[in-house]
Design a protein around this motif. Structure first.
Motif, short mmCIF file in Angstrom:
data_model
loop_
_atom_site.label_atom_id
_atom_site.label_comp_id
_atom_site.label_asym_id
_atom_site.label_seq_id
_atom_site.Cartn_x
_atom_site.Cartn_y
_atom_site.Cartn_z
N ALA A 1 0.83 -1.20 0.00
CA ALA A 1 0.00 0.00 0.00
C ALA A 1 0.87 1.25 0.00
CB ALA A 1 -0.92 0.00 1.23
N MET A 2 0.38 2.29 -0.64
CA MET A 2 1.01 3.60 -0.61
C MET A 2 0.31 4.45 0.44
SD MET A 2 3.26 5.71 -1.89
CE MET A 2 3.74 4.89 -3.41
N ILE A 3 1.06 5.00 1.38
CA ILE A 3 0.47 5.78 2.47
C ILE A 3 0.79 7.26 2.27
CG2 ILE A 3 0.34 6.16 4.96
CD1 ILE A 3 -0.81 3.51 4.01
N LYS A 4 -0.25 8.07 2.19
CA LYS A 4 -0.09 9.53 2.14
C LYS A 4 -0.82 10.14 3.33
CE LYS A 4 0.44 9.97 -2.88
NZ LYS A 4 -0.07 10.63 -4.11
N ARG A 5 -0.88 11.46 3.35
CA ARG A 5 -1.45 12.14 4.51
C ARG A 5 -2.98 12.04 4.57
NH1 ARG A 5 3.16 15.37 3.56
NH2 ARG A 5 4.41 15.70 5.45
N ASN A 6 -3.62 11.45 3.55
CA ASN A 6 -5.05 11.23 3.67
C ASN A 6 -5.37 10.09 4.64
OD1 ASN A 6 -3.97 9.33 1.80
ND2 ASN A 6 -6.02 8.89 1.05
N GLN A 7 -4.33 9.37 5.09
CA GLN A 7 -4.44 8.38 6.17
C GLN A 7 -3.55 8.85 7.32
OE1 GLN A 7 -6.30 5.75 6.56
NE2 GLN A 7 -7.27 5.73 4.56
N PRO A 8 -4.00 9.84 8.10
CA PRO A 8 -3.12 10.51 9.07
C PRO A 8 -2.55 9.59 10.14
CG PRO A 8 -5.41 11.14 9.43
CD PRO A 8 -5.37 10.40 8.13
N THR A 9 -3.36 8.67 10.66
CA THR A 9 -2.87 7.80 11.73
C THR A 9 -1.80 6.85 11.22
OG1 THR A 9 -5.01 7.91 12.86
CG2 THR A 9 -3.52 6.12 13.49
N ALA A 10 -2.06 6.19 10.10
CA ALA A 10 -1.06 5.30 9.52
C ALA A 10 0.18 6.06 9.10
CB ALA A 10 -1.66 4.57 8.32
N TYR A 11 0.00 7.26 8.59
CA TYR A 11 1.15 8.08 8.18
C TYR A 11 2.04 8.40 9.38
CZ TYR A 11 3.73 11.78 5.76
OH TYR A 11 4.72 12.55 5.19
N ARG A 12 1.41 8.77 10.50
CA ARG A 12 2.18 9.08 11.71
C ARG A 12 2.88 7.83 12.26
NH1 ARG A 12 -2.44 12.22 13.02
NH2 ARG A 12 -3.15 10.54 14.40
N GLN A 13 2.18 6.69 12.21
CA GLN A 13 2.78 5.45 12.72
C GLN A 13 4.02 5.08 11.92
OE1 GLN A 13 -0.56 2.80 12.36
NE2 GLN A 13 -1.12 2.97 14.52
N LEU A 14 3.93 5.18 10.60
CA LEU A 14 5.07 4.82 9.75
C LEU A 14 6.19 5.84 9.86
CD1 LEU A 14 3.14 3.59 6.59
CD2 LEU A 14 4.23 2.20 8.36
N ALA A 15 5.83 7.12 9.99
CA ALA A 15 6.86 8.16 10.11
C ALA A 15 7.62 8.04 11.42
CB ALA A 15 6.21 9.54 10.00
N ALA A 16 6.98 7.44 12.44
CA ALA A 16 7.62 7.32 13.75
C ALA A 16 8.62 6.16 13.83
CB ALA A 16 6.55 7.15 14.84
N LEU A 17 8.66 5.30 12.81
CA LEU A 17 9.61 4.19 12.82
C LEU A 17 11.05 4.72 12.73
CD1 LEU A 17 7.81 1.67 10.43
CD2 LEU A 17 8.02 1.51 12.91
N PRO A 18 12.01 4.01 13.28
CA PRO A 18 13.41 4.49 13.31
C PRO A 18 14.10 4.34 11.95
CG PRO A 18 13.28 2.31 14.31
CD PRO A 18 11.86 2.71 14.00
N TRP A 19 13.65 5.10 10.96
CA TRP A 19 14.19 4.95 9.61
C TRP A 19 15.69 5.18 9.51
CZ3 TRP A 19 11.22 2.36 6.62
CH2 TRP A 19 9.83 2.46 6.73
#
Length: 233
Positions: free
Chosen positions: A120-138
Motif C-alpha cells: 500500500a502507498m500511504i499519504k497524509r489522507n491516512q493521518p494515523t497510519a502516516y504518523r505510525q510509519l513516520a515514527a519508525l526508526p528509519w
C-alpha cells in the motif's frame, strides 16, 4: 456488432479467459502479483461527456488484464475495488495499489477474507497510519535496494528499507485511522455515490536535488520530499 455487445459482459468474459491462462502460467509455484489502477481512455471524450475511466486489475509479470470495470463520473475508484477483485482467486496473491485504495476496509478484506498480501502507498489522507510509519526508526534501518531512473524531467533515486509495520490496539493491519477518512468513507460507499478524490504529497518520493525554501518538511522514511501527484514506489 461490437456496439451491440454488453461492455461489462465482454470485460468479464475476456478477464475470465486471461485469468485461466494466468492460473496455468503460475502453476510452477510463483506468487501471483496483481496491480490495481485506474486510467482514463485517451480519445474517449465527447462534447457531452468526459473521458471514460476504467479500473483494472493487471498482472505484473505477463501484463494480463484479469478484471476491468468502467468507473462512472459520479462515483469513486475506491468503491469499485472489492467488486473488481471479488471474482478472482486471490489466495496467496500479492496486490499492489496507489494511495487512493490504501484504506483499512480494503486491506482488511484482502488479508482476512481473501488471504492475500498487499503493498500500500500511504499519504497524509491516512493521518494515523502516516504518523505510525513516520515514527519508525528509519535512520537506523539499512537500505536493502536502491534504483535510479530518469523521468518526468528529472532524475529520481528510490530506496527500499524493510521494517516491521505497526498495528492498532486490535491488531488490524495498517493502514488504519482513528476516525474515518475521505478514502475510508469511499470504500464503504455505494458505487453510485459521489466522492471527492484527495490530492496530497507523497512521503515516498525522494528527489535528489536539495529542497527548495518552500518545500514541505522531510519525511521520516526517505528524507526531503516535495509534493507530487503520482508515485512509482
Amino acid at each position: 456488432m461490437l456496439a451491440a455487445v454488453d461492455g461489462d459482459a465482454l470485460d468479464q468474459a475476456v478477464g475470465a479467459y486471461f485469468t485461466a491462462r494466468n492460473t496455468a502460467g503460475t502453476a510452477s509455484g510463483k506468487r501471483q502479483v496483481i496491480a490495481v489502477d485506474g486510467k482514463s481512455l485517451r480519445g474517449s471524450a465527447r462534447l457531452s461527456a468526459g473521458r471514460r475511466h476504467l479500473l483494472s486489475a493487471v498482472t505484473h509479470h505477463r501484463a494480463l488484464t484479469l478484471a476491468q470495470a468502467e468507473v462512472g463520473t459520479k462515483t469513486n475508484e475506491t468503491a469499485h475495488f472489492r467488486p473488481l477483485l471479488e471474482p478472482l482467486n486471490l489466495d496467496g496473491s500479492l496486490v499492489t495499489f496507489d494511495a487512493l485504495h490504501s484504506v483499512k476496509a480494503n486491506v482488511t478484506w484482502l488479508v482476512k477474507t481473501e488471504n492475500a498480501h498487499y503493498i500500500a502507498m500511504i499519504k497524509r489522507n491516512q493521518p494515523t497510519a502516516y504518523r505510525q510509519l513516520a515514527a519508525l526508526p528509519w535512520p537506523d534501518i539499512p537500505v536493502q535496494h536502491t534504483a535510479s531512473s530518469t523521468g518526468h524531467g528529472r532524475r529520481e533515486s528510490r530506496s527500499i528499507k524493510p521494517a516491521a509495520s505497526p498495528t492498532d490496539s486490535a491488531g488490524s493491519p495498517s493502514p488504519t485511522a482513528a476516525s474515518p477518512s475521505a478514502s475510508t468513507d469511499a470504500a464503504n460507499r455505494p458505487a453510485d455515490a459521489r466522492a471527492a478524490r484527495p490530492s496530497t504529497p507523497s512521503p515516498a518520493s525522494t528527489p535528489t536535488r536539495p529542497p527548495r525554501p518552500n518545500s514541505p518538511p522531510p519525511s521520516a522514511a526517505t528524507g526531503p520530499s516535495k509534493p507530487c501527484t503520482t508515485s512509482e514506489t
